[in-house]
Design a protein around this motif. Structure first.
Motif, PDB file in Angstrom:
ATOM      1  N   LYS A 279      -8.585  10.303  -0.138  1.00 58.69           N
ATOM      2  CA  LYS A 279      -9.976  10.257  -0.564  1.00 58.69           C
ATOM      3  C   LYS A 279     -10.754   9.426   0.454  1.00 58.69           C
ATOM      4  N   SER A 280     -12.074   9.443   0.310  1.00 62.64           N
ATOM      5  CA  SER A 280     -12.935   8.668   1.197  1.00 62.64           C
ATOM      6  C   SER A 280     -13.144   7.267   0.632  1.00 62.64           C
ATOM      7  N   PHE A 281     -13.353   6.305   1.533  1.00 65.17           N
ATOM      8  CA  PHE A 281     -13.639   4.923   1.145  1.00 65.17           C
ATOM      9  C   PHE A 281     -15.069   4.583   1.540  1.00 65.17           C
ATOM     10  N   SER A 282     -15.613   3.534   0.950  1.00 60.72           N
ATOM     11  CA  SER A 282     -16.999   3.165   1.224  1.00 60.72           C
ATOM     12  C   SER A 282     -17.114   2.531   2.609  1.00 60.72           C
ATOM     13  N   TYR A 283     -18.329   2.553   3.117  1.00 61.39           N
ATOM     14  CA  TYR A 283     -18.589   1.983   4.440  1.00 61.39           C
ATOM     15  C   TYR A 283     -18.227   0.505   4.492  1.00 61.39           C
ATOM     16  N   LEU A 284     -18.470  -0.235   3.378  1.00 57.47           N
ATOM     17  CA  LEU A 284     -18.230  -1.679   3.377  1.00 57.47           C
ATOM     18  C   LEU A 284     -16.746  -2.000   3.467  1.00 57.47           C
ATOM     19  N   GLN A 285     -15.903  -1.210   2.833  1.00 60.47           N
ATOM     20  CA  GLN A 285     -14.460  -1.426   2.931  1.00 60.47           C
ATOM     21  C   GLN A 285     -13.977  -1.256   4.367  1.00 60.47           C
ATOM     22  N   HIS A 286     -14.462  -0.222   5.038  1.00 60.80           N
ATOM     23  CA  HIS A 286     -14.109  -0.020   6.439  1.00 60.80           C
ATOM     24  C   HIS A 286     -14.615  -1.176   7.308  1.00 60.80           C
ATOM     25  N   LEU A 287     -15.878  -1.565   7.115  1.00 61.94           N
ATOM     26  CA  LEU A 287     -16.467  -2.610   7.958  1.00 61.94           C
ATOM     27  C   LEU A 287     -15.752  -3.944   7.797  1.00 61.94           C
ATOM     28  N   LEU A 288     -15.321  -4.258   6.576  1.00 61.15           N
ATOM     29  CA  LEU A 288     -14.618  -5.528   6.365  1.00 61.15           C
ATOM     30  C   LEU A 288     -13.279  -5.542   7.108  1.00 61.15           C
ATOM     31  N   ILE A 289     -12.573  -4.428   7.079  1.00 53.75           N
ATOM     32  CA  ILE A 289     -11.302  -4.355   7.813  1.00 53.75           C
ATOM     33  C   ILE A 289     -11.543  -4.462   9.314  1.00 53.75           C
ATOM     34  N   TRP A 290     -12.566  -3.796   9.813  1.00 53.03           N
ATOM     35  CA  TRP A 290     -12.876  -3.872  11.243  1.00 53.03           C
ATOM     36  C   TRP A 290     -13.306  -5.288  11.638  1.00 53.03           C
ATOM     37  N   HIS A 291     -14.037  -5.953  10.734  1.00 56.52           N
ATOM     38  CA  HIS A 291     -14.479  -7.321  11.017  1.00 56.52           C
ATOM     39  C   HIS A 291     -13.293  -8.269  11.138  1.00 56.52           C
ATOM     40  N   VAL A 292     -12.279  -8.060  10.315  1.00 58.14           N
ATOM     41  CA  VAL A 292     -11.117  -8.956  10.310  1.00 58.14           C
ATOM     42  C   VAL A 292     -10.143  -8.611  11.439  1.00 58.14           C
ATOM     43  N   PHE A 293      -9.837  -7.331  11.620  1.00 59.14           N
ATOM     44  CA  PHE A 293      -8.765  -6.940  12.530  1.00 59.14           C
ATOM     45  C   PHE A 293      -9.258  -6.408  13.884  1.00 59.14           C
ATOM     46  N   LEU A 294     -10.520  -6.021  13.974  1.00 58.89           N
ATOM     47  CA  LEU A 294     -11.068  -5.532  15.251  1.00 58.89           C
ATOM     48  C   LEU A 294     -12.423  -6.185  15.508  1.00 58.89           C
ATOM     49  N   PRO A 295     -12.466  -7.510  15.563  1.00 57.16           N
ATOM     50  CA  PRO A 295     -13.766  -8.204  15.649  1.00 57.16           C
ATOM     51  C   PRO A 295     -14.519  -7.954  16.954  1.00 57.16           C
ATOM     52  N   GLU A 296     -13.802  -7.648  18.016  1.00 53.87           N
ATOM     53  CA  GLU A 296     -14.457  -7.493  19.319  1.00 53.87           C
ATOM     54  C   GLU A 296     -14.968  -6.083  19.574  1.00 53.87           C
ATOM     55  N   LEU A 297     -14.462  -5.098  18.858  1.00 54.84           N
ATOM     56  CA  LEU A 297     -14.832  -3.710  19.121  1.00 54.84           C
ATOM     57  C   LEU A 297     -16.154  -3.351  18.449  1.00 54.84           C
ATOM     58  N   GLU A 298     -16.982  -2.584  19.168  1.00 56.93           N
ATOM     59  CA  GLU A 298     -18.211  -2.073  18.569  1.00 56.93           C
ATOM     60  C   GLU A 298     -17.872  -0.923  17.626  1.00 56.93           C
ATOM     61  N   VAL A 299     -18.764  -0.677  16.680  1.00 54.19           N
ATOM     62  CA  VAL A 299     -18.521   0.355  15.683  1.00 54.19           C
ATOM     63  C   VAL A 299     -18.414   1.728  16.334  1.00 54.19           C
ATOM     64  N   LYS A 300     -19.271   2.005  17.300  1.00 50.11           N
ATOM     65  CA  LYS A 300     -19.239   3.327  17.936  1.00 50.11           C
ATOM     66  C   LYS A 300     -17.924   3.562  18.677  1.00 50.11           C
ATOM     67  N   GLU A 301     -17.327   2.494  19.216  1.00 49.90           N
ATOM     68  CA  GLU A 301     -16.032   2.633  19.898  1.00 49.90           C
ATOM     69  C   GLU A 301     -14.922   2.906  18.889  1.00 49.90           C
ATOM     70  N   ILE A 302     -14.991   2.265  17.728  1.00 49.75           N
ATOM     71  CA  ILE A 302     -13.999   2.507  16.675  1.00 49.75           C
ATOM     72  C   ILE A 302     -14.082   3.949  16.202  1.00 49.75           C
ATOM     73  N   ILE A 303     -15.288   4.439  15.974  1.00 48.88           N
ATOM     74  CA  ILE A 303     -15.472   5.825  15.536  1.00 48.88           C
ATOM     75  C   ILE A 303     -14.951   6.787  16.596  1.00 48.88           C
ATOM     76  N   ARG A 304     -15.182   6.455  17.863  1.00 45.25           N
ATOM     77  CA  ARG A 304     -14.690   7.318  18.949  1.00 45.25           C
ATOM     78  C   ARG A 304     -13.170   7.390  18.937  1.00 45.25           C
ATOM     79  N   GLN A 305     -12.515   6.243  18.696  1.00 38.76           N
ATOM     80  CA  GLN A 305     -11.049   6.230  18.634  1.00 38.76           C
ATOM     81  C   GLN A 305     -10.534   7.065  17.467  1.00 38.76           C
ATOM     82  N   VAL A 306     -11.212   6.981  16.329  1.00 38.98           N
ATOM     83  CA  VAL A 306     -10.779   7.763  15.165  1.00 38.98           C
ATOM     84  C   VAL A 306     -10.915   9.253  15.452  1.00 38.98           C
ATOM     85  N   CYS A 307     -12.028   9.642  16.061  1.00 43.50           N
ATOM     86  CA  CYS A 307     -12.258  11.062  16.363  1.00 43.50           C
ATOM     87  C   CYS A 307     -11.253  11.604  17.373  1.00 43.50           C
TER      88      CYS A 307
END
Length: 508
Positions: A279-307
């Motif tokens: 299922k899909s998760f909310s934007y805030l759940q994703h952002l909190l994980i990225w804030h903790v485990f990928l603090p240096e990466l920009e959001v657009k770079e994370i999305i690019r990696q997922v794609c």
């Protein structure tokens, strides 16, 4: 609509329409809806408005505001777009261009999400003052209405008005009315909120792209756990992830955002994020994980990696029987299963004590025989079925009930229109009757004969009012007749108008 205002940077569609009403001095909310949408039933929505094709039409002279650009630049849709399947994203865009009736919030999972919005107007006093000095007018920015986040990325915690969107359901409240309020200082507890809000703004700026699949999100988070050495073999060490996550974020903030309860449980959202995504998760759940485990990466770079993650399609393994000759254990299980089935049937055998385990064992180890035996026995069961419902008798009984309802309604005078649906709801079996309408001809003959259409419903209300006034000895005034009968120039039917005109109650 002439002189429709051009949206400012990150301004919500709600705010643009509110400014249009102020610029054109339209005081009536209904008149504003008429001018903008040609529809008085449009609901004023801050986050995910619809009917955007009509807004794009008013802005066509600018040559740069298509409906898609409005969706991605002036609504909160980008918060959800990359986290839902591609077909859901495209369907939501299609609905936002036209009238959706609230479907968009349901299909994007907003209504059922743990991350809630409070439904109140929010604003940053410093930003409002800056807008007024720069543009001569204030407007609502979309970043102020991030679900659960009440923070301005520059100035700290937002102010919240006491009035909610529901109080302005069909009207648009202008942000310029807030100018002149004193400026508040930054909030200390807003530090983490400001950081997450900044990441959310980066997410809002993602251009239209194809949404990653759930398989790609699964692969991304599995790779993230592996890169951080939070795996043991092929398994993810959820306890280590939880310890680092809970140590990096304030407990009070997680509770405020509705993401703390059950976080450490086996079915908590944090563990589920690092498992297979179903299922899909909310934007805030994703952002909190990225804030903790990928603090240096920009959001657009994370999305690019997922794609760029591989698309792993589900592979169905063919049924292979390991042993051609049944073993002694297999023969024993067959006999046991046959005895239970002959006594209880296939469905009853499966739900009996020990039947479920026997069912699973035979399905895994002796599938060809098992499926063939069950199919053969199910045919016997189906052939032995008899008709349990006497449809003719039921049809007569229901028709009698409908006549009683009709007789009672003459005395009780129901407020609703006595349509086919109204009669069926009184019976309490509306869905069943629709499914078996061919077996109940008397019921449907009654409904076709005695159900009210709109003209009959209007005339019934008029007759009731006229009878009451005649009984009281009062004169019938046209304006009061319209009000008491719930009529208007827009809703009254031609046939109803003709009857009232013939009786002399209104002018032709």
């Amino acid at each position: 609509m002439l002189n429709f205002p051009v949206p400012y940077d990150a301004e919500t569609i709600y705010s643009v329409i509110a400014r249009a009403g102020v610029n054109l001095a339209v005081l009536s909310p209904k008149q504003l809806l008429d001018d903008v949408f040609q529809d008085r039933k449009v609901v004023a929505t801050m986050d995910l408005p619809c009917n955007l094709n009509k807004i794009a039409f008013h802005l066509q002279a600018t040559g740069k505001f298509s409906a898609l650009e409005l969706i991605y630049q002036h609504t909160l849709f980008p918060l959800y777009a990359v986290f839902v399947p591609e077909y859901t994203r495209l369907k939501a865009i299609e609905l936002m261009c036209e009238s959706s009736g609230g479907t968009v919030h349901m299909m994007l999972g907003i209504a059922a999400s743990n991350v809630k919005t409070d439904g109140y107007f929010r604003y940053c006093k410093s930003c409002l003052q800056s807008q007024y000095e720069h543009y001569g007018v204030a407007y609502w920015k979309r970043e102020w209405f991030l679900p659960a986040l009440k923070f301005c990325s520059e100035h700290g915690e937002l102010s919240v008005m006491t009035s909610s969107f529901k109080e302005h359901r069909h009207s648009y409240f202008s942000a310029s009315d807030l100018i002149g309020l004193s400026v508040t200082k930054d909030s200390k507890r807003g530090e983490i909120g400001q950081k997450i809000s900044s990441k959310a703004i980066e997410l809002l700026q993602i251009p239209p792209i194809t949404s990653p699949s759930t398989n790609q999100w699964t692969a991304f988070y599995k790779k993230l756990a592996s890169d951080l050495s939070y795996t043991k073999g092929k398994n993810v060490c959820h306890s280590s992830i939880y310890e680092r996550f809970i140590a990096s974020l304030p407990e009070a903030s997680l509770k405020e955002w509705g993401l703390y309860e059950g976080l450490d449980s086996e079915t908590g959202w944090l563990k589920t994020m690092f498992r297979k995504h179903r299922k899909s998760f909310s934007y805030l759940q994703h952002l909190l994980i990225w804030h903790v485990f990928l603090p240096e990466l920009e959001v657009k770079e994370i999305i690019r990696q997922v794609c760029n993650m591989p698309l792993n399609k589900t592979k169905h393994r063919p049924v292979v029987e390991k042993n051609l000759e049944p073993s002694g254990e297999c023969l024993e299980k067959r006999c046991e299963w046959e005895m239970i089935v002959k006594k209880l049937g296939v469905k009853g055998a499966r739900s009996s004590n020990g039947g479920g385990a026997l069912y699973a064992w035979l399905y895994r180890n002796d599938r060809i025989y098992f499926l063939a035996f069950n199919a053969k026995y199910k045919k016997k069961e189906n052939g032995a079925r008899v008709q349990k419902v006497n449809w003719k008798e039921r049809d007569i009984k229901q028709t009698k009930r409908l006549f009683r309802l009709l007789n009672d309604s003459e005395a009780n005078f129901p407020k609703q229109r006595m349509s086919s649906n109204w009669f069926l709801k009184q019976l309490g079996r509306d869905s069943m009757i629709y499914a078996y309408r061919d077996k109940m001809p008397l019921t449907w003959q009654f409904l076709n004969t005695f159900s009210e259409n709109v003209v009959e419903y209007q005339l019934r209300r008029v007759a009731k009012y006229c009878a009451e006034q005649e009984r009281k000895g009062n004169d019938i005034k046209p304006w009061k007749l319209y009000r008491e009968a719930g009529l208007s120039d827009q809703r009254i039917r031609t046939e109803t108008r003709a009857v009232l005109s013939g009786l002399g109650y209104i002018d032709a």
